[in-house]
Design an enzyme around this catalytic site. Structure first.
Site, PDB file in Angstrom:
ATOM      1  N   ARG A  76     -60.861  72.454   6.513  1.00 44.50           N
ATOM      2  CA  ARG A  76     -60.247  73.757   6.720  1.00 44.50           C
ATOM      3  C   ARG A  76     -61.203  74.690   7.438  1.00 44.50           C
ATOM      4  O   ARG A  76     -62.427  74.578   7.282  1.00 44.50           O
ATOM      5  CB  ARG A  76     -59.831  74.393   5.386  1.00 44.50           C
ATOM      6  CG  ARG A  76     -58.828  73.570   4.590  1.00 44.50           C
ATOM      7  CD  ARG A  76     -58.398  74.271   3.311  1.00 44.50           C
ATOM      8  NE  ARG A  76     -57.515  73.450   2.506  1.00 44.50           N
ATOM      9  CZ  ARG A  76     -56.212  73.315   2.706  1.00 44.50           C
ATOM     10  NH1 ARG A  76     -55.630  73.974   3.699  1.00 44.50           N
ATOM     11  NH2 ARG A  76     -55.479  72.550   1.922  1.00 44.50           N
ATOM     12  N   LYS A 218     -53.235  55.080   2.156  1.00 43.50           N
ATOM     13  CA  LYS A 218     -52.283  55.979   2.814  1.00 43.50           C
ATOM     14  C   LYS A 218     -52.592  55.989   4.314  1.00 43.50           C
ATOM     15  O   LYS A 218     -53.709  56.296   4.718  1.00 43.50           O
ATOM     16  CB  LYS A 218     -52.389  57.388   2.228  1.00 43.50           C
ATOM     17  CG  LYS A 218     -51.944  57.473   0.786  1.00 43.50           C
ATOM     18  CD  LYS A 218     -52.236  58.834   0.180  1.00 43.50           C
ATOM     19  CE  LYS A 218     -51.421  59.941   0.821  1.00 43.50           C
ATOM     20  NZ  LYS A 218     -51.694  61.253   0.169  1.00 43.50           N
TER      21      LYS A 218
END
Length: 472
Positions: A76, A218
């Site tokens: 971020r 994933k």
């Protein structure tokens, strides 16, 4: 037949579904296993949810799987002096290591691994792709980019780097603490690993978990697609995480990758889940859109082992309705005349092993003789996985003396899992299989079933027997 369907439904738990009564309703509506998202759940909440699920499992008398989904490395930007900044397409914008509030010209980026990995020409996607930046120059302290698209950036928005292979481990400090807590519970069946980039990511985690839980990779990074065969080989299952994958790849390429990943997993005999935004509108609406119904149906037609609900069941207004809708779509597809034809055409050639030969023979015999069910005695789960790989037209009843195996297999296409005591007697094995199949509603007196098992009993991976038996 207890709501039997071949494709499994994985429902995420959250604020809308953390109550035990709601979890029971979700299970009764068709959820076969539950996901705990460690991005939002702390360890106390995780243990509470595990307790609720196991209570439901005990009441319903069927094994229920639990998947813990690790958060992974979240990248971020820092904060802005005004909370956000307005950008112009074509302007330069700098990401640096100065711990100061940002403005329209620069912002703090608290990730040294990005400075070490990016190259000139690489793209940075901010806020799920709403802002696109392209690197013009860089060093270990700052990255000068040009704004290609997007005009607004705000505090703590996520950063994706589709062109960069980050020199960072797949486990953060939070993930390691979560993984320790997961293993301590001794009650989690699957762990999903986020943002896998390379085979080494799986090897790192496998050293920690061993075989205590199933390891699910994933697929949400383009870099993972470059090593997909190795990743499939090292993992126990795959999740096609279309949300982040659709941020880092052109959206129009995601459906093709979904099909390729499902087929690759089917060839390898590894379970595969299709996830993200499957019934997104049902977060706030009691019915889905027609496009969403088609999306879910496509995943079922492709032969995915499981389809997943995220915010729909975790934070939506209609969690039970979402599971009910997904169950209804799945059952309708599986009854479609084209379903068996499509599934069969996508099948993979069996490997030259006894387990594969037995599983193929069981499928052919069950189809030719129109048998009521295939019954697999399995300790490690390998026999049932091989049976499911063949995608037979009849139900597969997986009988296991190991409850952990039965719970893990709740993810796998076509398997109806039942825990039962071990046996070392052939006659008892046949009798028990017939009784369970009849009790669970898959056959009636006079029907025939086929049973696969290993002789001598109790040796994992020794499947070498097929037996046709009549229910009476």
């Amino acid at each position: 037949m207890n709501g039997y369907k071949k494709v499994k439904i994985l429902a995420t738990l959250g604020p809308s579904s953390s109550d035990e009564a709601v979890i029971q309703q979700l299970h009764e509506a068709g959820a076969d296993l539950f996901r705990i998202n460690m991005s939002h759940a702390n360890h106390v909440m995780m243990r509470q949810l595990i307790g609720h699920i196991r209570n439901v499992e005990q009441r319903c008398g069927r094994p229920i799987g639990i998947l813990a989904d690790l958060q992974g490395p979240k990248l971020r930007v820092g904060k802005f002096a005004k909370g956000c900044a307005e950008l112009r397409v074509g302007q330069n914008f700098i990401l640096d290591n100065l711990e100061e509030a940002g403005d329209e010209n620069r912002v703090f980026l608290p990730h040294p691994e990005i400075f070490a990995s990016v190259q000139t020409g690489h793209r940075l996607l901010i806020d799920d792709g709403k802002v696109l930046l392209k690197v013009e120059k860089h060093d270990l302290n700052s990255i000068t980019t040009r704004v290609i698209a997007g005009t607004k950036i705000s505090d703590r928005k996520g950063v994706s780097l589709p062109d960069s292979l980050l020199s960072v481990g797949v486990l953060t400090e939070k993930d390691r603490a979560d993984l320790d807590a997961i293993l301590e519970t001794n009650a989690i069946d699957w762990v999903a690993l986020s943002f896998v980039q390379r085979p080494e990511d799986l090897q790192e985690v496998r050293k920690i978990v061993g075989q205590r839980v199933g390891l699910m990779a994933k697929i949400e990074k383009p870099q993972a697609l470059e090593h997909i065969d190795e990743i499939i080989n090292l993992s126990d299952a795959l999740m096609v995480a279309r949300g982040d994958l659709g941020v880092e790849l052109p959206l129009e390429t995601v459906p093709g990758h979904q099909k390729q990943l499902i087929r690759a997993c089917r060839r390898a005999g590894k379970p595969v889940i299709v996830a993200t935004q499957m019934l997104e509108s049902m977060i706030t609406a009691p019915v889905p859109t027609r496009a969403e119904v088609s999306d879910v149906a496509t995943a079922v037609f492709e032969g995915a082992d499981a389809i997943m609900l995220s915010a729909e069941s975790a934070a939506g207004d209609y969690p039970v309705e979402a599971v009910t809708t997904m169950t209804s779509i799945a059952c309708q597809v599986e009854s479609d005349p084209l379903y068996a034809e499509i599934i069969n055409k996508q099948g993979a050639a069996p490997e030259a092993t006894a387990a594969d030969a037995i599983s193929l023979a069981a499928r052919q015999i069950a189809t030719t003789l129109n048998l009521a069910a295939i019954v697999c005695y399995t300790s490690s789960g390998t026999t049932s996985l091989r049976a499911a790989r063949e995608r037979p037209p009849v139900p597969i009843i997986a009988l296991s003396p190991v409850v952990e195996t039965a719970r893990r297999l709740s993810l796998v296409w076509g398997l109806y899992c039942v825990t039962t005591d071990d046996t070392d007697n052939l006659d008892e094995t046949i009798r028990r299989a017939c009784n369970i199949v009849k009790r669970e509603g898959f056959a009636k007196s006079g029907d025939n079933i086929i049973i696969s098992a290993g002789v001598p009993f109790g040796i994992p991976g020794s499947t070498n027997m097929l037996r046709i038996s009549r229910i009476d």
